[in-house]
Design an enzyme around this catalytic site. Structure first.
Site, PDB file in Angstrom:
ATOM      1  CG  HIS A  86      32.526 -85.696  -0.689  1.00  0.00           C
ATOM      2  ND1 HIS A  86      33.199 -86.873  -0.475  1.00  0.00           N
ATOM      3  CD2 HIS A  86      33.474 -84.749  -0.786  1.00  0.00           C
ATOM      4  CE1 HIS A  86      34.491 -86.653  -0.447  1.00  0.00           C
ATOM      5  NE2 HIS A  86      34.690 -85.368  -0.646  1.00  0.00           N
ATOM      6  CE1 TYR A 129      37.856 -84.634   1.813  1.00  0.00           C
ATOM      7  CE2 TYR A 129      36.466 -83.557   0.195  1.00  0.00           C
ATOM      8  CZ  TYR A 129      37.428 -84.500   0.513  1.00  0.00           C
ATOM      9  OH  TYR A 129      37.960 -85.295  -0.454  1.00  0.00           O
ATOM     10  CG  HIS A 134      37.050 -95.183   2.207  1.00  0.00           C
ATOM     11  ND1 HIS A 134      38.259 -94.564   1.945  1.00  0.00           N
ATOM     12  CD2 HIS A 134      36.104 -94.214   2.079  1.00  0.00           C
ATOM     13  CE1 HIS A 134      38.048 -93.281   1.672  1.00  0.00           C
ATOM     14  NE2 HIS A 134      36.745 -93.041   1.759  1.00  0.00           N
ATOM     15  CG  PHE A 135      33.089 -95.147   6.540  1.00  0.00           C
ATOM     16  CD1 PHE A 135      32.790 -95.403   7.856  1.00  0.00           C
ATOM     17  CD2 PHE A 135      32.249 -95.645   5.547  1.00  0.00           C
ATOM     18  CE1 PHE A 135      31.694 -96.178   8.186  1.00  0.00           C
ATOM     19  CE2 PHE A 135      31.145 -96.416   5.876  1.00  0.00           C
ATOM     20  CZ  PHE A 135      30.873 -96.690   7.204  1.00  0.00           C
ATOM     21  CG  HIS A 136      35.348 -98.250  10.375  1.00  0.00           C
ATOM     22  ND1 HIS A 136      34.249 -98.458   9.577  1.00  0.00           N
ATOM     23  CD2 HIS A 136      34.875 -98.193  11.648  1.00  0.00           C
ATOM     24  CE1 HIS A 136      33.168 -98.540  10.341  1.00  0.00           C
ATOM     25  NE2 HIS A 136      33.518 -98.385  11.594  1.00  0.00           N
ATOM     26  NE  ARG A 192      28.110 -99.260   3.345  1.00  0.00           N
ATOM     27  CZ  ARG A 192      28.135 -97.921   3.246  1.00  0.00           C
ATOM     28  NH1 ARG A 192      28.325 -97.344   2.067  1.00  0.00           N
ATOM     29  NH2 ARG A 192      28.004 -97.159   4.302  1.00  0.00           N
ATOM     30  NE  ARG A 193      24.405 -98.643   3.833  1.00  0.00           N
ATOM     31  CZ  ARG A 193      24.660 -98.374   2.558  1.00  0.00           C
ATOM     32  NH1 ARG A 193      24.439 -99.273   1.618  1.00  0.00           N
ATOM     33  NH2 ARG A 193      25.126 -97.192   2.226  1.00  0.00           N
TER      34      ARG A 193
HETATM   35 FE1  HAS Z   1      35.642 -91.222   1.309  1.00  0.00          FE
HETATM   36  C1  HAS Z   1      32.830 -93.160   0.760  1.00  0.00           C
HETATM   37  C2  HAS Z   1      36.221 -91.054  -2.053  1.00  0.00           C
HETATM   38  C3  HAS Z   1      38.331 -89.080   1.851  1.00  0.00           C
HETATM   39  C4  HAS Z   1      34.622 -90.763   4.559  1.00  0.00           C
HETATM   40  N1  HAS Z   1      34.049 -91.860   2.440  1.00  0.00           N
HETATM   41  C5  HAS Z   1      33.014 -92.670   2.040  1.00  0.00           C
HETATM   42  C6  HAS Z   1      32.118 -92.907   3.132  1.00  0.00           C
HETATM   43  C7  HAS Z   1      32.596 -92.178   4.198  1.00  0.00           C
HETATM   44  C8  HAS Z   1      33.826 -91.544   3.754  1.00  0.00           C
HETATM   45  C9  HAS Z   1      31.970 -92.059   5.580  1.00  0.00           C
HETATM   46  O1  HAS Z   1      34.672 -91.661  -4.634  1.00  0.00           O
HETATM   47  C10 HAS Z   1      30.885 -93.816   3.100  1.00  0.00           C
HETATM   48  C11 HAS Z   1      29.590 -93.114   2.981  1.00  0.00           C
HETATM   49  C12 HAS Z   1      28.471 -94.113   2.964  1.00  0.00           C
HETATM   50  O2  HAS Z   1      27.979 -94.475   4.040  1.00  0.00           O
HETATM   51  O3  HAS Z   1      28.099 -94.574   1.864  1.00  0.00           O
HETATM   52  N2  HAS Z   1      37.048 -90.294   0.113  1.00  0.00           N
HETATM   53  C13 HAS Z   1      37.116 -90.381  -1.224  1.00  0.00           C
HETATM   54  C14 HAS Z   1      38.271 -89.616  -1.718  1.00  0.00           C
HETATM   55  C15 HAS Z   1      38.868 -89.071  -0.593  1.00  0.00           C
HETATM   56  C16 HAS Z   1      38.080 -89.482   0.541  1.00  0.00           C
HETATM   57  C17 HAS Z   1      38.708 -89.454  -3.134  1.00  0.00           C
HETATM   58  N3  HAS Z   1      36.352 -90.154   2.887  1.00  0.00           N
HETATM   59  C18 HAS Z   1      37.454 -89.333   2.903  1.00  0.00           C
HETATM   60  C19 HAS Z   1      37.611 -88.748   4.212  1.00  0.00           C
HETATM   61  C20 HAS Z   1      36.558 -89.217   4.976  1.00  0.00           C
HETATM   62  C21 HAS Z   1      35.784 -90.098   4.127  1.00  0.00           C
HETATM   63  C22 HAS Z   1      38.710 -87.788   4.588  1.00  0.00           C
HETATM   64  C23 HAS Z   1      36.197 -88.952   6.383  1.00  0.00           C
HETATM   65  C24 HAS Z   1      36.812 -88.173   7.205  1.00  0.00           C
HETATM   66  N4  HAS Z   1      34.733 -91.992  -0.321  1.00  0.00           N
HETATM   67  C25 HAS Z   1      35.090 -91.770  -1.613  1.00  0.00           C
HETATM   68  C26 HAS Z   1      34.119 -92.401  -2.508  1.00  0.00           C
HETATM   69  C27 HAS Z   1      33.142 -92.992  -1.705  1.00  0.00           C
HETATM   70  C28 HAS Z   1      33.551 -92.724  -0.341  1.00  0.00           C
HETATM   71  C29 HAS Z   1      34.110 -92.420  -3.969  1.00  0.00           C
HETATM   72  C30 HAS Z   1      31.892 -93.760  -2.171  1.00  0.00           C
HETATM   73  C31 HAS Z   1      32.135 -95.207  -2.213  1.00  0.00           C
HETATM   74  C32 HAS Z   1      30.890 -95.962  -2.565  1.00  0.00           C
HETATM   75  O4  HAS Z   1      30.890 -96.606  -3.629  1.00  0.00           O
HETATM   76  O5  HAS Z   1      29.909 -95.938  -1.813  1.00  0.00           O
HETATM   77  C33 HAS Z   1      40.087 -88.150  -0.608  1.00  0.00           C
HETATM   78  O6  HAS Z   1      39.760 -86.956   0.040  1.00  0.00           O
HETATM   79  C34 HAS Z   1      41.313 -88.752   0.023  1.00  0.00           C
HETATM   80  C35 HAS Z   1      42.545 -87.858  -0.163  1.00  0.00           C
HETATM   81  C36 HAS Z   1      43.659 -88.241   0.774  1.00  0.00           C
HETATM   82  C37 HAS Z   1      44.951 -88.387   0.452  1.00  0.00           C
HETATM   83  C38 HAS Z   1      45.958 -88.763   1.523  1.00  0.00           C
HETATM   84  C39 HAS Z   1      46.941 -87.642   1.891  1.00  0.00           C
HETATM   85  C40 HAS Z   1      47.804 -88.063   3.053  1.00  0.00           C
HETATM   86  C41 HAS Z   1      48.111 -87.294   4.137  1.00  0.00           C
HETATM   87  C42 HAS Z   1      48.902 -87.891   5.291  1.00  0.00           C
HETATM   88  C43 HAS Z   1      50.357 -87.529   5.261  1.00  0.00           C
HETATM   89  C44 HAS Z   1      51.101 -88.293   6.308  1.00  0.00           C
HETATM   90  C45 HAS Z   1      52.245 -87.864   6.897  1.00  0.00           C
HETATM   91  C46 HAS Z   1      52.930 -88.721   7.912  1.00  0.00           C
HETATM   92  C47 HAS Z   1      52.911 -86.591   6.553  1.00  0.00           C
HETATM   93  C48 HAS Z   1      45.442 -88.201  -0.926  1.00  0.00           C
HETATM   94  C49 HAS Z   1      47.664 -85.880   4.275  1.00  0.00           C
HETATM   95  C50 HAS Z   1      53.939 -89.542   7.142  1.00  0.00           C
HETATM   96  C51 HAS Z   1      55.116 -89.988   7.912  1.00  0.00           C
HETATM   97  C52 HAS Z   1      55.847 -91.036   7.502  1.00  0.00           C
HETATM   98  C53 HAS Z   1      57.033 -91.414   8.273  1.00  0.00           C
HETATM   99  C54 HAS Z   1      55.501 -91.840   6.314  1.00  0.00           C
HETATM  100 CU    CU Z   2      32.631 -88.576  -0.810  1.00  0.00          CU
END
Ligand code: HAS
Ligand code: CU
Length: 552
Positions: free
Chosen positions: A226, A230, A377-379, A442-443
Site C-alpha cells: 500500500h 503512495y 481501479h489501478f489503471h 482479474r488475472r
Molecule cells: Fe488503491 C487496490 C483503496 C488510491 C493503486 N490500488 C489497488 C491496487 C493498486 C492500487 C495497484 O481498500 C491493486 C493491487 C493488487 O494488485 O492487488 N486506493 C484505495 C484508496 C485510495 C487508493 C482508499 N490506489 C490508490 C492510488 C494508487 C492505487 C493513489 C496508485 C497510484 N486500492 C484500495 C483497496 C484496494 C486497492 C482497498 C484492494 C482491492 C482488492 O480487493 O484487492 C485512496 O488513496 C484514494 C483517495 C483519493 C481521493 C481523490 C482526491 C482527488 C483529487 C483530484 C482533484 C482534482 C482537481 C481537478 C482539483 C479521495 C486530489 C478538478 C477540476 C475540475 C474542473 C473538476
Molecule cells: Cu492499498
C-alpha cells in the site's frame, strides 16, 4: 525578488545526467511493458492466442513488473534527484556517486529479474505472492532494485541534511521537503518486502526450506504494497502542488497545508495493508476493521490536495477577472501541455479515488475483490492520474536537462497524446469496472490453466477493453516519440523547471514539520499498533516446516 525557493534556476548538469539515466530505463520499460499490455487485452478478448507457446501469466508479469515496478521507481528517483538539485542545489560529489552506484545496482537487478521473467522462470505477477514461486535470480534481482533505491534515497537525504546544516532554522524548500517525506515512506515500507523476499521467498526458492507461510508473506507484502502506491502518487502530488501553480502563472495555495498533507501520508500510508487482505482468512476481523478506519484517514490528505488545487485554480482565475462558480476554468492555459496533461490526470483521480473508497469499504470489497474492477481501479489511479502527470513532467524536465525546447509541434503532440490516453482509458478502465461488477475475474486468461469459463455477458466488455488497450498502445508510441525527440532531436534552447511560490505575505511555515523524530516516531507507533497483535497471531499459528523447524 529571488527567494530561497528559486535560488537555483537549473538542475546541475551532472545531476541532470543522473536523472536522465533513470529516465532512459523508465521509458524502455514503458515501451516493452506497453507492448505486453496490448498482448494481454487481445488475449482476454478471446479472439487471439499468444504465439510460440508464450504464457499469459508470463506476459502479465512482464507488464506488471515493467510498468508497475520499473517504470515507476526509475522515473520517480530520476525526478526526485532533479527536484532536489533544483531546489537545494547540486548534490555533493559523494552523494552523486552514491546515486550512480544505486542506479547501476537497480539496473543490474532489473535485468536479472527481467531475464528470468522472459525465460518463463518467474511468471509470478508483480505481487509475486507465494505459493507462486520464481527462480532465485528473480528474487535476488528484486533485492538489488530495493537496495539500489535505498542508495538513491540516501543520496537525496544527504543533500537535504547538507542544506539544513548551511541554513539552520529555516524551513527547507517545499519540493525537497516532499522528496524527503517520500524517501522516508519508501525506506520504512520496503523493509516489509525485503523481509519477505530475504527471509521467506529466497530461502524457499533456493530449496533451503520446504514451505513458507503464505499469510505472513502476503502480510509483509501488503505492509509494503500500500505505501508503494503512495510512493507512486506523491511525486505526482509534488507536481500538482508545486509545479502546476507556476505553470499556470498562479501561486501555491499554502505551503503549510502541502507539508501537512505529506506528513499525513507518511503517518497513515503504512498501517493499512490489510485493506488488500480483507477477504483472507487468518486475520482477525477486528484488526481488519481498524485498518479500514486508518485507510479512511489516509483519504484525508488527498481531499486536502483536491481542496488546495481548486483554491489555486480559482484564485488564479479570479485574479484574471473570472466570475461565477466555474468562470475560472476558462482562464486556465488550455494550450499548454505542461498543464493540460497533468490536469487530465487530476480529473481521472476523482473517479479513481471514489473507486478506492469502494474497495476499502470492507463489505463492498467482497463484491469487487479479485474481479477486474480492481484492475480498472489501478489503471485509473496509477496508469492515468500518476502516469499522465509523469508524462507532463517529462515534457518540460527532459528538455530542461538536455538543453532543448519543447516546440509548438511537440506541445501539440503531447496534448494529443494525453487525449488519446484519456479516450483509451475511458474505454478500458470503464469496461473493467463494469465487467468486474458482473463478476469477471482479474488475472485470468480464461483459456489457460483451466481458468474460469468466460460468461457471455462479459464478452462485450472484454472487447471494449481490447479497443481501449489498443488506443492506449498508440498513446505509448506517441509518448515515446516525444521523449526521444526531447532527449535527442529537439532544437537547442532553454526550458524552465517551474517551481511555484506562495502568495506574499506568506504565513510562516512551522518548523514542527521537519521534526523527523516526531513523525517517524508516530509512524512506528501506528505500525506497531496496527500490526503487532495480528502478526503474533500469525506466528503462533504458523505451520511447522516438514524439515522439522518453524519457518518463522
Ligand atoms: Fe488503491 C487496490 C483503496 C488510491 C493503486 N490500488 C489497488 C491496487 C493498486 C492500487 C495497484 O481498500 C491493486 C493491487 C493488487 O494488485 O492487488 N486506493 C484505495 C484508496 C485510495 C487508493 C482508499 N490506489 C490508490 C492510488 C494508487 C492505487 C493513489 C496508485 C497510484 N486500492 C484500495 C483497496 C484496494 C486497492 C482497498 C484492494 C482491492 C482488492 O480487493 O484487492 C485512496 O488513496 C484514494 C483517495 C483519493 C481521493 C481523490 C482526491 C482527488 C483529487 C483530484 C482533484 C482534482 C482537481 C481537478 C482539483 C479521495 C486530489 C478538478 C477540476 C475540475 C474542473 C473538476
Ligand atoms: Cu492499498
Amino acid at each position: 525578488m529571488i527567494s530561497s525557493i528559486t535560488a537555483n534556476q537549473k538542475v546541475d548538469r551532472r545531476d541532470g545526467k543522473l536523472a536522465m539515466a533513470h529516465f532512459y530505463v523508465a521509458f524502455i520499460a514503458l515501451a516493452l511493458g506497453g507492448l505486453a499490455g496490448l498482448l494481454q487485452v487481445l488475449v482476454r478478448s478471446g479472439k487471439w492466442e499468444l504465439p510460440f507457446g508464450i504464457g499469459y501469466y508470463q506476459v502479465l508479469t512482464v507488464h506488471g513488473v515493467l510498468l508497475g515496478l520499473v517504470l515507476t521507481t526509475f522515473f520517480i528517483l530520476g525526478f526526485q534527484f532533479a527536484a532536489v538539485s533544483r531546489t537545494v542545489g547540486a548534490l555533493s560529489n559523494g552523494a552523486r556517486q552514491v546515486g550512480w552506484i544505486g542506479f547501476w545496482v537497480m539496473t543490474i537487478g532489473t535485468a536479472m529479474a527481467a531475464v528470468m521473467i522472459l525465460l518463463n522462470e518467474a511468471s509470478v505477477l508483480f505481487t509475486f505472492y507465494a505459493p507462486l514461486q520464481a527462480h532465485p535470480i528473480f528474487y535476488i534481482g528484486l533485492t538489488l532494485v530495493v537496495v539500489g533505491s535505498w542508495l538513491a534515497g540516501g543520496a537525496m537525504l544527504s543533500a537535504y541534511t547538507k542544506w539544513k546544516r548551511t541554513n539552520p532554522g529555516k524551513p527547507s524548500p517545499l519540493l525537497t521537503f516532499m522528496v524527503v517525506v517520500n524517501t522516508m515512506l519508501w525506506i520504512v515500507a520496503t523493509i516489509g518486502v525485503a523481509a519477505t523476499v530475504l527471509l521467506q521467498l529466497l530461502p524457499w526458492s533456493l530449496g533451503l526450506v520446504e514451505r513458507v507461510d503464505v499469510t505472513i508473506s502476503r502480510t509483509l507484502f501488503w505492509y509494503f504494497g500500500h505505501p508503494l502506491v503512495y510512493f507512486w502518487l506523491l511525486p505526482a502530488y509534488m507536481c500538482w502542488y508545486v509545479v502546476i501553480p507556476k505553470v499556470i502563472g498562479g501561486k501555491v495555495f499554502s505551503d503549510s497545508l502541502a507539508r501537512m498533507s505529506f506528513i499525513l501520508f507518511l503517518l497513515f500510508s503504512i498501517p493499512v495493508g490489510f485493506h488488500h487482505q480483507l477477504m483472507e482468512p487468518g486475520i482477525d476481523p477486528a484488526w481488519k476493521f481498524l485498518q479500514v478506519i486508518l485507510t479512511f484517514l489516509v483519504v484525508i490528505p488527498s481531499l486536502m490536495t483536491a481542496f488546495s488545487l481548486f483554491a489555486t485554480f480559482e484564485t488564479f482565475g479570479r485574479s484574471k477577472g473570472a466570475t461565477g462558480l466555474f468562470g475560472w476554468l476558462k482562464k486556465l492555459p488550455w494550450g499548454d501541455a505542461r498543464f493540460v496533461v497533468p490536469f487530465i490526470g487530476m480529473l481521472a483521480f476523482i473517479p479513481a479515488g471514489a473507486g478506492g473508497m469502494v474497495n476499502a469499504s470492507h463489505q463492498m470489497n467482497q463484491v469487487v475483490h479479485n474481479t477486474i474492477w480492481v484492475t480498472g481501479h489501478f489503471h485509473l489511479t496509477l496508469a492515468t492520474s500518476v502516469v499522465l502527470t509523469f508524462f507532463g513532467i517529462t515534457y518540460w524536465l527532459v528538455p530542461h536537462i538536455t538543453g532543448r525546447k519543447l516546440t509548438k509541434a511537440m506541445n501539440k503532440l503531447a496534448i494529443i497524446q494525453a487525449m488519446t490516453w484519456a479516450i483509451g482509458m475511458t474505454f478500458m478502465s470503464g469496461a473493467m469496472h463494469a465487467a468486474g461488477l458482473l463478476g469477471a475475474p482479474r488475472r485470468s486468461s480464461f483459456s489457460e490453466y483451466g481458468g474460469a469459463a468466460q460468461a457471455s455477458e462479459w464478452i462485450p466488455y472484454q472487447i471494449a477493453q481490447a479497443v481501449g488497450g489498443s488506443i492506449l498502445f498508440i498513446g505509448i508510441i506517441l509518448v515515446i516519440i516525444i521523449f526521444v525527440n526531447l532527449a535527442f532531436f529537439a532544437p537547442k534552447g532553454e526550458e524552465e523547471f517551474p517551481v511555484g511560490e506562495c502568495d506574499e505575505p506568506v504565513e510562516k511555515t512551522p518548523m514542527v514539520f521537519e521534526n523527523w523524530k516526531l513523525w517517524l516516531g508516530i509512524t512506528v507507533v501506528l505500525i506497531l499498533f496496527a500490526y503487532t497483535i495480528p502478526f503474533i497471531d500469525m506466528l503462533q499459528n504458523a505451520p511447522v516446516g516438514s524439515k522439522g523447524f518453524k519457518l518463522w
